[in-house]
Design a protein around this motif. Sequence first.
Motif, short mmCIF file in Angstrom:
data_model
loop_
_atom_site.label_atom_id
_atom_site.label_comp_id
_atom_site.label_asym_id
_atom_site.label_seq_id
_atom_site.Cartn_x
_atom_site.Cartn_y
_atom_site.Cartn_z
N ASP A 1 -24.14 18.79 23.60
CA ASP A 1 -23.04 18.85 24.55
C ASP A 1 -23.39 19.64 25.82
OD1 ASP A 1 -20.16 18.33 25.13
OD2 ASP A 1 -20.10 20.52 25.17
N HIS A 2 -23.97 20.84 25.69
CA HIS A 2 -24.21 21.67 26.87
C HIS A 2 -25.22 21.01 27.80
CE1 HIS A 2 -24.65 25.14 29.44
NE2 HIS A 2 -25.95 25.19 29.17
N ARG A 3 -26.37 20.63 27.25
CA ARG A 3 -27.40 20.00 28.08
C ARG A 3 -26.95 18.63 28.58
NH1 ARG A 3 -32.83 19.48 25.29
NH2 ARG A 3 -33.30 18.49 27.29
N TRP A 4 -26.10 17.96 27.79
CA TRP A 4 -25.57 16.66 28.23
C TRP A 4 -24.74 16.83 29.51
CZ3 TRP A 4 -20.31 15.21 28.35
CH2 TRP A 4 -20.08 13.87 28.65
N ARG A 5 -23.91 17.85 29.55
CA ARG A 5 -23.09 18.10 30.75
C ARG A 5 -23.99 18.38 31.96
NH1 ARG A 5 -17.79 18.42 29.46
NH2 ARG A 5 -17.31 18.73 27.25
N GLN A 6 -25.04 19.15 31.74
CA GLN A 6 -25.98 19.39 32.84
C GLN A 6 -26.63 18.09 33.29
OE1 GLN A 6 -28.56 22.31 30.96
NE2 GLN A 6 -27.52 24.00 32.01
N SER A 7 -27.02 17.26 32.32
CA SER A 7 -27.72 16.01 32.63
C SER A 7 -26.83 15.06 33.42
CB SER A 7 -28.18 15.33 31.33
OG SER A 7 -29.17 16.09 30.69
N ILE A 8 -25.58 14.90 33.00
CA ILE A 8 -24.75 13.92 33.70
C ILE A 8 -24.45 14.37 35.13
CG2 ILE A 8 -23.74 12.98 31.58
CD1 ILE A 8 -21.19 14.53 32.18
N ASN A 9 -24.32 15.68 35.33
CA ASN A 9 -24.12 16.17 36.71
C ASN A 9 -25.35 15.89 37.56
OD1 ASN A 9 -21.54 17.15 36.19
ND2 ASN A 9 -22.27 19.17 35.59
N THR A 10 -26.54 16.16 36.99
CA THR A 10 -27.78 15.92 37.73
C THR A 10 -27.97 14.44 38.04
OG1 THR A 10 -28.83 17.84 36.69
CG2 THR A 10 -30.29 16.18 37.64
N LEU A 11 -27.73 13.59 37.05
CA LEU A 11 -27.96 12.16 37.23
C LEU A 11 -26.95 11.55 38.20
CD1 LEU A 11 -28.79 11.21 33.54
CD2 LEU A 11 -30.38 11.31 35.46
N GLN A 12 -25.71 11.99 38.14
CA GLN A 12 -24.71 11.48 39.08
C GLN A 12 -25.08 11.85 40.51
OE1 GLN A 12 -20.67 12.91 38.54
NE2 GLN A 12 -19.86 11.03 39.41
N ARG A 13 -25.52 13.09 40.72
CA ARG A 13 -25.94 13.50 42.06
C ARG A 13 -27.15 12.69 42.53
NH1 ARG A 13 -24.93 18.77 40.01
NH2 ARG A 13 -27.17 19.06 39.69
N PHE A 14 -28.07 12.44 41.60
CA PHE A 14 -29.26 11.67 41.94
C PHE A 14 -28.89 10.25 42.37
CE2 PHE A 14 -32.94 9.02 40.90
CZ PHE A 14 -33.98 9.74 41.46
N ALA A 15 -27.97 9.61 41.62
CA ALA A 15 -27.52 8.26 41.97
C ALA A 15 -26.94 8.23 43.38
CB ALA A 15 -26.49 7.77 40.95
N HIS A 16 -26.10 9.20 43.67
CA HIS A 16 -25.44 9.24 44.98
C HIS A 16 -26.43 9.56 46.10
CE1 HIS A 16 -23.10 11.21 48.24
NE2 HIS A 16 -22.26 10.21 48.00
N LYS A 17 -27.31 10.52 45.87
CA LYS A 17 -28.23 10.95 46.92
C LYS A 17 -29.22 9.85 47.29
CE LYS A 17 -31.54 14.60 48.10
NZ LYS A 17 -32.15 15.89 47.67
N TYR A 18 -29.72 9.13 46.28
CA TYR A 18 -30.77 8.13 46.55
C TYR A 18 -30.26 6.69 46.49
CZ TYR A 18 -33.83 12.12 46.28
OH TYR A 18 -34.43 13.36 46.51
N ALA A 19 -28.94 6.53 46.38
CA ALA A 19 -28.32 5.20 46.41
C ALA A 19 -28.98 4.26 45.41
CB ALA A 19 -28.37 4.61 47.82
N ILE A 20 -29.07 4.72 44.15
CA ILE A 20 -29.66 3.90 43.09
C ILE A 20 -28.81 4.04 41.83
CG2 ILE A 20 -31.22 5.76 42.32
CD1 ILE A 20 -33.30 3.54 41.73
N ALA A 21 -28.60 2.93 41.13
CA ALA A 21 -27.87 2.98 39.86
C ALA A 21 -28.70 3.76 38.83
CB ALA A 21 -27.60 1.58 39.35
N VAL A 22 -28.00 4.46 37.94
CA VAL A 22 -28.65 5.30 36.92
C VAL A 22 -28.09 4.94 35.54
CG1 VAL A 22 -28.94 7.64 36.06
CG2 VAL A 22 -29.13 7.20 38.51
N LEU A 23 -29.00 4.68 34.61
CA LEU A 23 -28.64 4.37 33.22
C LEU A 23 -29.23 5.45 32.33
CD1 LEU A 23 -27.48 2.32 31.12
CD2 LEU A 23 -29.78 1.32 31.06
N MET A 24 -28.36 6.15 31.59
CA MET A 24 -28.81 7.18 30.66
C MET A 24 -28.58 6.72 29.23
SD MET A 24 -27.62 11.18 30.14
CE MET A 24 -26.00 10.82 29.50
N ALA A 25 -29.64 6.71 28.43
CA ALA A 25 -29.53 6.45 27.00
C ALA A 25 -29.66 7.79 26.28
CB ALA A 25 -30.63 5.49 26.54
#
Length: 216
Positions: free
Chosen positions: A149-173
């Motif tokens: 849970d804790h690292r997952w919350r960090q990951s989704i925040n990082t990945l969402q920012r990455f998608a927005h910053k670089y205008a690319i879709a992100v898929l997390m498994a």
Amino acid sequence: MSRWNIAAAQYAGQHNNVDEHVLHHLRFIEEAAHQQCDLLVFPELSLTGPGKGALPPPPDDLQLAPLLHAAQSLNITVIAGTTLIHDGQRQKGLALFTPNIDSIRRYPQGSGASLIPGDKQLSIIDIQSDSPNLDPDATLFTSCQAVGDHRWRQSINTLQRFAHKYAIAVLMANARSGSALWDDKGQLIVRADTGELLLTGSLGRQGWQGDIIPLG
């Protein structure tokens, strides 16, 4: 490609029996092919399990041959989590199975990998870098994880920012819960709860759409 269908396998196997992992992967691959997916991404270390204290040894080509055959016969690209030997040390890696190549490609896991639809290789990305080496034609960034849970919350925040910053879709498994897909604006398209399932995404003229497919 007028439409691109992708999926994340929310796969929670924690044991270290490679042969059993391969059989379980085949079940996900067959379901993803049934859903007409072009790409299926598994969590980190999905082929080996996490190991106890040390990473497990890498599976060999013979052990993984059924997955290569499935990718070829079902016309689907598969990214699975494995281990590699680099400079004499075991490390986390990715195994790539593609329909048109008769060999298994292996890469370091990095932060994830970018893909171009129909391409036959991965570009490994460090999302912490100030200038990640994203191909301008890449349509998707994939992240293979197995976090709580804790690292997952960090990951989704990082990945969402990455998608927005670089205008690319992100898929997390992710292995146990919370697998997700964001579009190239950083907007959440679909996110899974717990359990073994496929999280699917489809890119068409209207943008990304997502769904959850339980594996009963």
